[in-house]
Design a protein around this motif. Sequence first.
Motif, PDB file in Angstrom:
ATOM      1  N   LEU A 334       0.811  -1.219   0.000  1.00  0.00           N
ATOM      2  CA  LEU A 334       0.000   0.000   0.000  1.00  0.00           C
ATOM      3  C   LEU A 334       0.844   1.268   0.000  1.00  0.00           C
ATOM      4  O   LEU A 334       0.336   2.338  -0.332  1.00  0.00           O
ATOM      5  CB  LEU A 334      -0.912   0.024   1.240  1.00  0.00           C
ATOM      6  CG  LEU A 334      -1.874  -1.160   1.424  1.00  0.00           C
ATOM      7  CD1 LEU A 334      -2.608  -1.028   2.749  1.00  0.00           C
ATOM      8  CD2 LEU A 334      -2.865  -1.229   0.285  1.00  0.00           C
ATOM      9  N   TRP A 335       2.114   1.142   0.366  1.00  0.00           N
ATOM     10  CA  TRP A 335       2.909   2.349   0.613  1.00  0.00           C
ATOM     11  C   TRP A 335       3.506   2.898  -0.669  1.00  0.00           C
ATOM     12  O   TRP A 335       3.984   2.142  -1.519  1.00  0.00           O
ATOM     13  CB  TRP A 335       4.015   2.022   1.610  1.00  0.00           C
ATOM     14  CG  TRP A 335       4.610   3.245   2.215  1.00  0.00           C
ATOM     15  CD1 TRP A 335       5.869   3.729   2.025  1.00  0.00           C
ATOM     16  CD2 TRP A 335       3.974   4.139   3.102  1.00  0.00           C
ATOM     17  NE1 TRP A 335       6.051   4.877   2.734  1.00  0.00           N
ATOM     18  CE2 TRP A 335       4.892   5.168   3.415  1.00  0.00           C
ATOM     19  CE3 TRP A 335       2.690   4.210   3.654  1.00  0.00           C
ATOM     20  CZ2 TRP A 335       4.588   6.230   4.250  1.00  0.00           C
ATOM     21  CZ3 TRP A 335       2.391   5.263   4.487  1.00  0.00           C
ATOM     22  CH2 TRP A 335       3.328   6.260   4.787  1.00  0.00           C
ATOM     23  N   PRO A 336       3.522   4.217  -0.852  1.00  0.00           N
ATOM     24  CA  PRO A 336       4.160   4.814  -2.044  1.00  0.00           C
ATOM     25  C   PRO A 336       5.647   4.485  -2.095  1.00  0.00           C
ATOM     26  O   PRO A 336       6.328   4.415  -1.069  1.00  0.00           O
ATOM     27  CB  PRO A 336       3.919   6.316  -1.844  1.00  0.00           C
ATOM     28  CG  PRO A 336       2.781   6.419  -0.887  1.00  0.00           C
ATOM     29  CD  PRO A 336       2.863   5.223   0.005  1.00  0.00           C
ATOM     30  N   GLN A 346       0.202  11.828  -4.253  1.00  0.00           N
ATOM     31  CA  GLN A 346       0.384  10.436  -3.868  1.00  0.00           C
ATOM     32  C   GLN A 346      -0.346  10.124  -2.565  1.00  0.00           C
ATOM     33  O   GLN A 346      -0.992   9.075  -2.438  1.00  0.00           O
ATOM     34  CB  GLN A 346       1.879  10.129  -3.718  1.00  0.00           C
ATOM     35  CG  GLN A 346       2.630  10.008  -5.037  1.00  0.00           C
ATOM     36  CD  GLN A 346       4.103   9.715  -4.800  1.00  0.00           C
ATOM     37  OE1 GLN A 346       4.872  10.581  -4.381  1.00  0.00           O
ATOM     38  NE2 GLN A 346       4.489   8.481  -5.068  1.00  0.00           N
ATOM     39  N   LEU A 350      -3.373   7.508  -2.181  1.00  0.00           N
ATOM     40  CA  LEU A 350      -3.276   6.416  -1.211  1.00  0.00           C
ATOM     41  C   LEU A 350      -4.452   6.427  -0.250  1.00  0.00           C
ATOM     42  O   LEU A 350      -5.044   5.380   0.045  1.00  0.00           O
ATOM     43  CB  LEU A 350      -1.960   6.541  -0.437  1.00  0.00           C
ATOM     44  CG  LEU A 350      -1.798   5.628   0.780  1.00  0.00           C
ATOM     45  CD1 LEU A 350      -1.752   4.177   0.352  1.00  0.00           C
ATOM     46  CD2 LEU A 350      -0.557   6.007   1.579  1.00  0.00           C
TER      47      LEU A 350
END
Length: 584
Positions: A334-336, A346, A350
């Motif tokens: 899930l993390w950029p 971003q 998210l």
Amino acid sequence: MPRGAARGQDHPQFAHGETEAESKTEPTASHPPESLTLRTADPGPRPASNIDLKTPGEKESLEFFGGLVRRKWLGGLLRVLPAARSAPGPREGLLLTALQQRRFRTTCPVTPPARDRLPPPRHPAHQSPASSGVPASPRPSTVPPTNLRALRAEAAEPRVRARGAGCGSCRSGPGGAGGAVRCGRARAVACAAWTAGWVLAAALLLRAHPGVLSERCTDEKSRRILAALCQEYRGGVLVGDLCEDLCVAGTLSYQRCLYYERGKKVLQADWRGRPVVLKSKEEAFSSFQPLSLPDDAAEDGGQDFPEAELLLVVAGEVRNALGLELPNGSLGPLWPRRRGRRWLGQLATLWSLVQQEEFVLFSLLQDLSRHAPPVLGSCGHFYAVEYLAAGSPRHRALFPLDGAAGAPRGGRGQAKAISDMALSFLDMVSHFDDDFSHRLHLCDIKPENFAIRSDFTVVAIDVDMAFFEPKMREILEQNCTGDEDCNFFDCFSKCDLRAHKCGAERVNSNLQVVCDKIFRHWFSSSLRTSAVSVPLQLQLRDAVQECADPRGTSGSAPGAAPDVFWKLQRLLQATQRELQEAEK
């Protein structure tokens, strides 16, 4: 004929005005009371409160009042004047004689009560010239003029009763007002029952077909949604690894609309020659709750906002969505990847994605389950997964078999495909029950929410109603007055009648619902192929019945059949062996 005799006659009966449909149906509580109404015209403006008895000449009086009757201004006056307690004068007698020729129409015959009939004459002088043989002299009446204002209230009562529910059902005798009150109450009860019936029917329809109120799925609207998505991408509002292909290069192109349901949008697209599905819980990016950042962090684009705090915020949203406490290392999908010049976009992207439970679940199962589709990428609030043809009750085998490896033909090939899919369903049930730290409950099991790959592997393509054990307990633990209040789609609990609280533990299982909604369709009757022995087909049918309804077979509580899973697996494997031997 004596004028008094004319007054002594009863009112003429109301003419029938029913339609053909009304004449065949008796008025009951199931028919709206509005189906029985008077068809008289609105009385309109009332004349002055007193009738002027000094009109010059009887002819002029008749012409004046006759004109009023023709214009339907005195439609209700027929019921007003008979209520007077004094004998009318000669000019009033002419007026009443003219008004008695009026005919009112209604949907049922109503006989006026005795008190509403014209009183007999009180003075011998009130006779017509034809009956006495002597010309009548215009003499002033000693009776005071009739006060219409004082009689309007009493005149309104028979009109209300005549408009009641049913022929004669609202007539009142000497009681008068009591009958009108009873009629009003009966009409209110009938109207309430009729409304409640429609509300119940609508609720049952929505329960059986929840998509009946869904938006119409159109190509025009779908293209407009994607165009707005690309416009926001160009404006720097959102980002995504698929935005360039969708909005610039054109290698991700829209194909068709699959369905809209309760705000959710599901579209089919082609991504570099590969069919994919674009999904989002909401139509617009602005429909999602925005991420709140401190003012100083928002001014510099969020570049200086500590990553540890961002991790805490995202972990909290995931906990709300899944009911799970996840370590920071589990949030990798899930993390950029890195902070770029569009870092604020971003974060907004998210945040819109973690508010979608299905996206979070698919992302976490990315490399852990073969029964969930992987997330291929995203653009803004839309994410892409592989396209698989969903099941449908219209298919004989519930799932399209055309794209399967070595497309099965004939009864034997279909029997083999069904046994393969059934074994894959059992594998999925075991996987969701045992392979995670918490059991994954499927609360909406139907063919439309699953698909099969070419090797007959079953994939859960719609998991909006899938919950891990902590979230499931939170959902089920609600107030109740009976067991039916503790049913959440396909996930059931029991009501504690002493505490009026649903139990937090689910009493049925994924396997039981799969047997009921999937396996019954396949194995409730024989496979209709000579390649499988009849005894084996009967054993399989009985095992499915035991799995779907354990209470009806063993008398135990729902879901209490721990060995039925292995029995089904053994019988399906035996079916496959017989089919393989038949091919030799």
